[in-house]
Design a protein around this motif. Structure first.
Motif, PDB file in Angstrom:
ATOM      1  N   TYR A   1       0.946  -8.010  -5.022  1.00  0.00           N
ATOM      2  CA  TYR A   1       1.580  -8.963  -5.939  1.00  0.00           C
ATOM      3  C   TYR A   1       2.537  -8.233  -6.868  1.00  0.00           C
ATOM      4  O   TYR A   1       2.208  -7.191  -7.423  1.00  0.00           O
ATOM      5  N   ASP A   2       3.703  -8.791  -7.027  1.00  0.00           N
ATOM      6  CA  ASP A   2       4.643  -8.339  -8.051  1.00  0.00           C
ATOM      7  C   ASP A   2       4.316  -9.162  -9.289  1.00  0.00           C
ATOM      8  O   ASP A   2       4.603 -10.363  -9.339  1.00  0.00           O
ATOM      9  N   TYR A   3       3.686  -8.546 -10.273  1.00  0.00           N
ATOM     10  CA  TYR A   3       3.199  -9.290 -11.437  1.00  0.00           C
ATOM     11  C   TYR A   3       4.322  -9.766 -12.350  1.00  0.00           C
ATOM     12  O   TYR A   3       4.135 -10.693 -13.135  1.00  0.00           O
ATOM     13  N   ALA A   4       5.493  -9.177 -12.238  1.00  0.00           N
ATOM     14  CA  ALA A   4       6.631  -9.631 -13.045  1.00  0.00           C
ATOM     15  C   ALA A   4       7.105 -11.001 -12.569  1.00  0.00           C
ATOM     16  O   ALA A   4       7.524 -11.834 -13.375  1.00  0.00           O
ATOM     17  N   THR A   5       7.027 -11.233 -11.260  1.00  0.00           N
ATOM     18  CA  THR A   5       7.508 -12.502 -10.702  1.00  0.00           C
ATOM     19  C   THR A   5       6.381 -13.374 -10.160  1.00  0.00           C
ATOM     20  O   THR A   5       6.627 -14.511  -9.756  1.00  0.00           O
ATOM     21  N   MET A   6       5.168 -12.816 -10.108  1.00  0.00           N
ATOM     22  CA  MET A   6       3.999 -13.491  -9.528  1.00  0.00           C
ATOM     23  C   MET A   6       4.291 -13.972  -8.111  1.00  0.00           C
ATOM     24  O   MET A   6       3.963 -15.088  -7.715  1.00  0.00           O
ATOM     25  N   THR A   7       4.909 -13.064  -7.344  1.00  0.00           N
ATOM     26  CA  THR A   7       5.195 -13.336  -5.938  1.00  0.00           C
ATOM     27  C   THR A   7       4.601 -12.220  -5.097  1.00  0.00           C
ATOM     28  O   THR A   7       4.275 -11.146  -5.606  1.00  0.00           O
ATOM     29  N   ILE A   8       4.496 -12.499  -3.794  1.00  0.00           N
ATOM     30  CA  ILE A   8       4.007 -11.498  -2.859  1.00  0.00           C
ATOM     31  C   ILE A   8       4.892 -11.555  -1.616  1.00  0.00           C
ATOM     32  O   ILE A   8       5.215 -12.641  -1.128  1.00  0.00           O
ATOM     33  N   ALA A   9       5.298 -10.395  -1.128  1.00  0.00           N
ATOM     34  CA  ALA A   9       6.152 -10.315   0.062  1.00  0.00           C
ATOM     35  C   ALA A   9       5.354 -10.740   1.295  1.00  0.00           C
ATOM     36  O   ALA A   9       4.126 -10.691   1.309  1.00  0.00           O
ATOM     37  N   ASP A  10       6.069 -11.121   2.343  1.00  0.00           N
ATOM     38  CA  ASP A  10       5.413 -11.499   3.592  1.00  0.00           C
ATOM     39  C   ASP A  10       4.926 -10.290   4.378  1.00  0.00           C
ATOM     40  O   ASP A  10       3.843 -10.318   4.950  1.00  0.00           O
ATOM     41  N   GLY A  11       5.709  -9.215   4.427  1.00  0.00           N
ATOM     42  CA  GLY A  11       5.398  -8.060   5.267  1.00  0.00           C
ATOM     43  C   GLY A  11       4.328  -7.167   4.683  1.00  0.00           C
ATOM     44  O   GLY A  11       4.281  -6.925   3.480  1.00  0.00           O
ATOM     45  N   VAL A  12       3.473  -6.630   5.552  1.00  0.00           N
ATOM     46  CA  VAL A  12       2.384  -5.776   5.093  1.00  0.00           C
ATOM     47  C   VAL A  12       2.910  -4.466   4.500  1.00  0.00           C
ATOM     48  O   VAL A  12       2.367  -3.972   3.499  1.00  0.00           O
ATOM     49  N   ALA A  13       3.947  -3.867   5.075  1.00  0.00           N
ATOM     50  CA  ALA A  13       4.480  -2.608   4.530  1.00  0.00           C
ATOM     51  C   ALA A  13       5.059  -2.835   3.138  1.00  0.00           C
ATOM     52  O   ALA A  13       4.875  -2.002   2.239  1.00  0.00           O
ATOM     53  N   GLU A  14       5.726  -3.956   2.939  1.00  0.00           N
ATOM     54  CA  GLU A  14       6.271  -4.280   1.615  1.00  0.00           C
ATOM     55  C   GLU A  14       5.144  -4.514   0.613  1.00  0.00           C
ATOM     56  O   GLU A  14       5.229  -4.100  -0.542  1.00  0.00           O
ATOM     57  N   GLN A  15       4.085  -5.182   1.060  1.00  0.00           N
ATOM     58  CA  GLN A  15       2.934  -5.382   0.178  1.00  0.00           C
ATOM     59  C   GLN A  15       2.274  -4.061  -0.168  1.00  0.00           C
ATOM     60  O   GLN A  15       1.856  -3.846  -1.312  1.00  0.00           O
ATOM     61  N   CYS A  16       2.177  -3.167   0.799  1.00  0.00           N
ATOM     62  CA  CYS A  16       1.588  -1.853   0.562  1.00  0.00           C
ATOM     63  C   CYS A  16       2.411  -1.097  -0.488  1.00  0.00           C
ATOM     64  O   CYS A  16       1.855  -0.511  -1.423  1.00  0.00           O
ATOM     65  N   GLU A  17       3.718  -1.120  -0.338  1.00  0.00           N
ATOM     66  CA  GLU A  17       4.612  -0.459  -1.296  1.00  0.00           C
ATOM     67  C   GLU A  17       4.416  -1.018  -2.700  1.00  0.00           C
ATOM     68  O   GLU A  17       4.299  -0.270  -3.675  1.00  0.00           O
ATOM     69  N   GLN A  18       4.363  -2.350  -2.828  1.00  0.00           N
ATOM     70  CA  GLN A  18       4.188  -2.967  -4.144  1.00  0.00           C
ATOM     71  C   GLN A  18       2.810  -2.643  -4.716  1.00  0.00           C
ATOM     72  O   GLN A  18       2.672  -2.389  -5.913  1.00  0.00           O
ATOM     73  N   ALA A  19       1.785  -2.620  -3.868  1.00  0.00           N
ATOM     74  CA  ALA A  19       0.444  -2.261  -4.350  1.00  0.00           C
ATOM     75  C   ALA A  19       0.470  -0.860  -4.944  1.00  0.00           C
ATOM     76  O   ALA A  19      -0.104  -0.620  -6.017  1.00  0.00           O
ATOM     77  N   PHE A  20       1.145   0.074  -4.274  1.00  0.00           N
ATOM     78  CA  PHE A  20       1.250   1.432  -4.813  1.00  0.00           C
ATOM     79  C   PHE A  20       2.032   1.461  -6.121  1.00  0.00           C
ATOM     80  O   PHE A  20       1.680   2.210  -7.031  1.00  0.00           O
ATOM     81  N   ARG A  21       3.074   0.654  -6.242  1.00  0.00           N
ATOM     82  CA  ARG A  21       3.799   0.595  -7.526  1.00  0.00           C
ATOM     83  C   ARG A  21       2.890   0.077  -8.628  1.00  0.00           C
ATOM     84  O   ARG A  21       2.910   0.582  -9.758  1.00  0.00           O
ATOM     85  N   ASN A  22       2.074  -0.933  -8.318  1.00  0.00           N
ATOM     86  CA  ASN A  22       1.124  -1.468  -9.297  1.00  0.00           C
ATOM     87  C   ASN A  22       0.088  -0.415  -9.692  1.00  0.00           C
ATOM     88  O   ASN A  22      -0.264  -0.284 -10.868  1.00  0.00           O
ATOM     89  N   ILE A  23      -0.390   0.325  -8.704  1.00  0.00           N
ATOM     90  CA  ILE A  23      -1.371   1.388  -8.968  1.00  0.00           C
ATOM     91  C   ILE A  23      -0.741   2.485  -9.820  1.00  0.00           C
ATOM     92  O   ILE A  23      -1.341   2.962 -10.788  1.00  0.00           O
ATOM     93  N   GLN A  24       0.473   2.881  -9.464  1.00  0.00           N
ATOM     94  CA  GLN A  24       1.170   3.921 -10.234  1.00  0.00           C
ATOM     95  C   GLN A  24       1.321   3.505 -11.697  1.00  0.00           C
ATOM     96  O   GLN A  24       1.102   4.311 -12.605  1.00  0.00           O
TER      97      GLN A  24
END
Length: 139
Positions: A36-59
């Motif tokens: 989830y991109d918490y700034a926009t409260m959206t989630i991408a369709d692709g798993v790789a994009e979701q993985c990337e965003q999850a890592f940004r959230n964790i960072q």
């Protein structure tokens, strides 16, 4: 032992009753984090994009705690579909190139069908560098 709560600002933390991360002593425990991109409260369709965003959230949570991705010592990956794991390997390798944490992969359902990966990490805070005492260090 000191305990500090870290929030991402997600409404889910308040509604469900958890923290994005907890700092306890020299350890940082980051909750299972989705794409989830918490700034926009959206989630991408692709798993790789979701993985990337999850890592940004964790960072972001680790930075608030005074840690970095290089401090991660343990990671758990949860994917509902086995075929979604391999497309995440390049993303995982990018974020963990230096840390190389001990890791576990689980196949399990997530909160919604839109969520295709969830990542949980544990990090250890590094001791702050010590300043040399006066008269030490060749001066």
């Amino acid at each position: 032992m000191d305990r500090r709560l870290i929030s991402s600002g997600s409404r889910f933390e308040e509604e469900i009753g958890y923290s994005r991360a907890v700092v306890a002593g020299d350890m940082v425990y980051v909750a299972g984090t989705t794409g989830y991109d918490y700034a926009t409260m959206t989630i991408a369709d692709g798993v790789a994009e979701q993985c990337e965003q999850a890592f940004r959230n964790i960072q972001a949570a680790l930075e608030q705690a005074g840690a970095s991705m290089d401090d991660v010592v343990r990671a758990t990956f949860i994917v509902p579909r086995r075929e979604d794991w391999e497309p995440c390997w390049p993303v995982t390798r990018k974020w963990f190139a230096r840390a190389r944490p001990a890791s576990t992969l689980l196949h399990a359902g997530l909160q919604t069908d839109a969520m295709r990966i969830e990542i949980e990490v544990t990090a250890r805070l590094r001791a702050a560098p010590q300043e040399p005492a006066r008269g030490e260090g060749g001066q």
